[in-house]
Design an enzyme around this catalytic site. Structure first.
Site, PDB file in Angstrom:
ATOM      1  N   THR A 267       0.906  -1.364   0.016  1.00  0.00           N
ATOM      2  CA  THR A 267      -0.256   0.043   0.056  1.00  0.00           C
ATOM      3  C   THR A 267       0.688   1.455  -0.459  1.00  0.00           C
ATOM      4  O   THR A 267       0.819   2.267  -0.698  1.00  0.00           O
ATOM      5  CB  THR A 267      -0.991   0.098   1.596  1.00  0.00           C
TER       6      THR A 267
ATOM      7  N   LYS B  16      -7.885  -5.597   6.040  1.00  0.00           N
ATOM      8  CA  LYS B  16      -6.829  -5.253   7.257  1.00  0.00           C
ATOM      9  C   LYS B  16      -7.834  -4.922   8.093  1.00  0.00           C
ATOM     10  O   LYS B  16      -6.834  -4.858  10.010  1.00  0.00           O
ATOM     11  CB  LYS B  16      -5.568  -4.630   7.370  1.00  0.00           C
TER      12      LYS B  16
ATOM     13  N   LYS C   4       1.749  -4.068  12.625  1.00  0.00           N
ATOM     14  CA  LYS C   4       2.837  -3.996  10.957  1.00  0.00           C
ATOM     15  C   LYS C   4       4.531  -5.108  11.068  1.00  0.00           C
ATOM     16  O   LYS C   4       4.428  -5.309  12.235  1.00  0.00           O
ATOM     17  CB  LYS C   4       3.655  -2.643  11.000  1.00  0.00           C
ATOM     18  N   GLY C   5       4.597  -4.743   9.961  1.00  0.00           N
ATOM     19  CA  GLY C   5       6.409  -5.551  10.557  1.00  0.00           C
ATOM     20  C   GLY C   5       5.802  -6.859   9.213  1.00  0.00           C
ATOM     21  O   GLY C   5       6.883  -7.513   9.200  1.00  0.00           O
TER      22      GLY C   5
ATOM     23  N   GLU D   2      10.352   1.182  10.383  1.00  0.00           N
ATOM     24  CA  GLU D   2       9.252   1.901  10.370  1.00  0.00           C
ATOM     25  C   GLU D   2       9.037   2.541  11.665  1.00  0.00           C
ATOM     26  O   GLU D   2       8.087   3.745  11.930  1.00  0.00           O
ATOM     27  CB  GLU D   2       8.558   0.972  10.203  1.00  0.00           C
TER      28      GLU D   2
ATOM     29  N   ASP E 298      -0.250  -3.814   8.785  1.00  0.00           N
ATOM     30  CA  ASP E 298      -1.185  -5.697   8.487  1.00  0.00           C
ATOM     31  C   ASP E 298      -2.244  -6.218   9.103  1.00  0.00           C
ATOM     32  O   ASP E 298      -3.567  -6.854   8.310  1.00  0.00           O
ATOM     33  CB  ASP E 298      -0.161  -6.719   8.963  1.00  0.00           C
TER      34      ASP E 298
ATOM     35  N   GLY F 270       0.926   1.502   5.578  1.00  0.00           N
ATOM     36  CA  GLY F 270       0.424   0.202   5.671  1.00  0.00           C
ATOM     37  C   GLY F 270       0.320   0.035   6.781  1.00  0.00           C
ATOM     38  O   GLY F 270       1.111   0.231   8.037  1.00  0.00           O
TER      39      GLY F 270
ATOM     40  N   GLY G  33       6.222  -7.068   6.480  1.00  0.00           N
ATOM     41  CA  GLY G  33       7.624  -6.748   4.622  1.00  0.00           C
ATOM     42  C   GLY G  33       8.731  -6.812   5.760  1.00  0.00           C
ATOM     43  O   GLY G  33       9.780  -7.064   4.773  1.00  0.00           O
TER      44      GLY G  33
END
Length: 230
Positions: free
Chosen positions: A35, A127, A100-101, A109, A90, A88, A103
């Site tokens: 995103t 999400k 998050k994380g 981040e 998750d 973005g 990726g």
């Protein structure tokens, strides 16, 4: 429309709305993930049209995308206080707590988001969840402590697995850490779990972003909604 095409459409819509928060003269953080990649494309269009900004990337992939789009980049040491970060997520719950994380860039981040006055989250509707935890919680660990941390997290009730790369070797982050993907099933009290992980030696960072989102832009079909903390 295929489900993946619909999700991409929603990601693009959320990203397009999210970048409207970026104004001329700002210094911003650029998040990572699919995103955020759409946001970088939209931002590149605005930069080429004359928008003057500087940006701190949160991953090597984000850096490559930003360079391709002609977005001026700086190091965080050059601007320790950022106007905003666009990124973005998750998962996000009704209180706008985040996982998050996915990726692998969660350490950078979180640092960049913490250095920002505002964190703008952009997401497709999938999400949104009632309780965090369906998405495995990423935890960055020091390689020396990896097995120790995995055991301790297992004792906390999660199934912890080392993330692997395409060669089936341990995935290594941009900052030379390993990632444990931890399946807690449900995380009814994200703040309490975050505190517990913060106290665990060997944990470099985790993907729980507690009380950090200023605005969450969610796209569902043709509708785009902006959510703010209660």
């Amino acid at each position: 429309m295929h489900a993946s095409d619909l999700r991409d459409q929603e990601k693009r819509a959320a990203a397009e709305r999210g970048v409207t928060y970026i104004e001329h003269g700002m210094t911003i953080g650029l998040g990572s993930g699919s995103t955020s990649a759409f946001a970088i494309e939209f931002l590149g269009e605005r930069v080429r049209a004359g928008l003057g900004i500087r940006a701190v990337p949160t991953s090597s992939r984000t850096e490559r995308l930003a360079v391709r789009e002609g977005i001026p980049l700086i190091d965080l040491s050059q601007a320790p206080n950022l106007d905003l970060t666009i990124d973005g997520a998750d998962e996000l719950d009704p209180n706008l707590q985040l996982i998050k994380g996915g990726g692998g860039a969660l350490l950078r981040e979180k640092v960049v988001a913490s250095a920002s006055r505002r964190l703008i989250i952009i997401a497709d509707h999938t999400k949104q969840v009632s309780v965090l935890g369906a998405f495995p919680l990423p935890v960055v660990v020091a390689p020396f402590a990896a097995a120790f941390v995995a055991r301790r997290i297992t004792e906390m009730g999660a199934a912890a697995e080392f993330r692997l790369d395409d060669r089936r070797e341990p995935f290594v982050t941009d900052d030379s850490g390993y990632i444990l993907d931890c399946r807690f099933s449900q995380i009814p009290d994200p703040a309490a779990l975050a505190r517990e992980l913060d106290r665990l030696p060997g944990v470099v960072e985790h993907g729980l972003f507690i009380d950090m989102a200023s605005v969450v832009v969610v796209a569902r079909g043709d509708a785009v909604t902006e959510l703010r903390p209660k």
